[in-house]
Design an enzyme around this catalytic site. Structure first.
Site, PDB file in Angstrom:
ATOM      1  N   GLU A 111     -18.647 -36.811 118.395  1.00 53.39           N
ATOM      2  CA  GLU A 111     -19.549 -35.753 117.697  1.00 53.39           C
ATOM      3  C   GLU A 111     -21.039 -36.369 117.913  1.00 53.39           C
ATOM      4  OE1 GLU A 111     -18.376 -38.482 114.168  1.00 53.39           O
ATOM      5  OE2 GLU A 111     -17.676 -38.080 116.264  1.00 53.39           O
ATOM      6  N   ASN A 150     -11.575 -32.028 111.628  1.00 53.31           N
ATOM      7  CA  ASN A 150     -10.510 -32.111 112.663  1.00 53.31           C
ATOM      8  C   ASN A 150      -9.410 -32.596 111.791  1.00 53.31           C
ATOM      9  OD1 ASN A 150     -11.502 -32.271 115.143  1.00 53.31           O
ATOM     10  ND2 ASN A 150     -11.826 -34.200 115.388  1.00 53.31           N
ATOM     11  N   ASP A 194     -13.251 -28.912 118.454  1.00 54.04           N
ATOM     12  CA  ASP A 194     -14.090 -28.807 119.674  1.00 54.04           C
ATOM     13  C   ASP A 194     -14.900 -27.635 119.769  1.00 54.04           C
ATOM     14  OD1 ASP A 194     -12.226 -30.675 120.865  1.00 54.04           O
ATOM     15  OD2 ASP A 194     -10.903 -29.535 121.755  1.00 54.04           O
TER      16      ASP A 194
END
Length: 400
Positions: free
Chosen positions: A303, A268, A277
């Site tokens: 996650e 991220n 995503d």
């Protein structure tokens, strides 16, 4: 007002109620496409009843008689389209269109035939029966054996049989010397009464089927994680606990697998949340591909993912986890959505006697943390202490 006229008024009111009910369902839930067509169909039922009432006051009954036939045939056609749309099958446009046009032509040709003619009655009622047979074909194409669908199938068959028998009943009882005298005949009273029963039964069944499927779809949406396409935490816990209880009652084993993506925060931070995503969506696809169709698979949040395998042992679960781990590593950059390779870690725990879902998840989570502490990208198995279950300790693990 005659008995037939009284029942016709009730039918008109019932058609209005169902048109309103289907219209409300269609307005409330946009996915209920079939309800829109059914609302239109029952709306035409109101027009059909109104035409029946004005028929006795016509000097030349032929235009209104033809309109009555055409409107009711249109209503049945719209209902068939609505059923097809609801069941997600393509409406048989050619069949419906050919039957509709052919029936209108035949009706024009028989307008001046004697009303006591059996041939005329059969040619008049046959299109209605055939429309119901088309409806049966549409229902069968769904290949559903659920009770309400089977009941609708049977009711359509009964409705078709009703239209087949009407010509014989009309000849026996007489349907009035002229179209204007129809409502005063005994045949009309019987015809309208049976029509009322079938109208209510068909309407209620179709409404129940639509509402049933609408609730099921809304429930599925509320339990589905839109990013991964898997169950969300609530959906997973509900379905996994049901599967666990079934396994306990059957005396069958069950295994919990907990997994997450390695260094997800780094993904991220380095590539952005859109890349994260994509990684989650890719992992969801890998999990669905790797585990048995009976597995309950969900995204618990972030996650972290979980899989319950009812009826499986540690060997089966571990093999599936290893497959998922390997497939994720081997994804192409296009499939995973970023250049960096993605890896995952897994923790596995076999269900022990008297263990709740929360406890089973907790032990699998402990095994997952061990996989993380041992370097990630591996599968670790929680120790099994229950008597009678083969032991597969945490030291038995796999690493790429």
């Amino acid at each position: 007002m005659s008995a037939a006229g009284f029942v016709l008024a009730i039918n008109l009111f019932i058609a209005g109620l169902f048109a309103t009910a289907f219209g409300i369902v269609a307005a409330y839930y946009r996915g209920a496409i079939g309800a829109r067509w059914l609302a239109l169909g029952y709306g035409l039922g109101i027009a059909n009843g109104a035409l029946e009432f004005i028929l006795p006051y016509q000097t030349d009954a032929r235009p209104v008689s033809f309109a009555i036939f055409a409107v009711f045939l249109s209503a049945l056609t719209l209902c068939n389209i609505g059923i097809a749309r609801h069941y997600g099958v393509r409406p048989p446009w050619l069949v419906l269109g050919g039957l509709y046009v052919g029936a209108l032509v035949v009706n024009l040709l028989i307008l001046d035939m004697p009303r006591d003619s059996l041939l005329r009655g059969m040619l008049y009622q046959a299109p209605y029966a055939l429309m119901h047979l088309v409806g049966i074909k549409i229902i069968l194409s769904r290949q559903s054996n659920r009770a309400l669908d089977m009941a609708l199938l049977a009711l359509f068959g009964l409705s078709a049989a009703n239209f087949v028998t009407k010509p014989f009943l009309a000849v026996m009882l007489g349907s009035g010397g002229s179209p204007q005298g129809y409502l005063g005949s005994s045949y009309a009273a019987i015809s309208q009464s049976t029509g009322a029963v079938l109208l209510i039964s068909n309407g209620l069944l179709m409404l129940l089927i639509i509402v049933r499927d609408m609730i099921a779809d809304m429930t599925a949406r509320s339990e589905t994680d839109p990013l991964s396409g898997l169950l969300n935490r609530r959906g997973f816990e509900d379905q996994a606990d049901r599967a666990r209880l079934l396994a306990v009652r059957a005396g069958a084993p069950a295994v919990m697998v907990v997994a997450d993506l390695d260094h997800f925060k780094r993904i991220n931070d380095s590539y952005g949340h859109a890349a994260g995503d994509q990684a989650i969506a890719a992992f969801g696809r890998v999990l669905k591909e790797s585990f048995d169709f009976r597995a309950v698979i969900g995204r618990l949040g972030g996650e972290e993912f979980a899989v319950l395998l009812p009826g499986a042992d540690l060997g089966v679960a571990r093999g599936a986890a290893e497959t998922a781990r390997r497939l994720l590593r081997e994804l192409s950059s296009q499939e995973r959505g970023l250049e960096q390779q993605i890896t995952s870690s897994f923790g596995i725990a076999a269900m022990e006697p008297g263990e709740s879902l929360a406890d089973l998840l907790r032990r699998a989570d402990t095994a997952l943390y061990e996989a993380k502490s041992r370097g990630r990208d591996r599968v670790c198995v929680a120790p099994v202490t229950a008597v009678g279950i083969s032991r597969d300790g945490p030291e038995q693990q796999a690493r790429a």
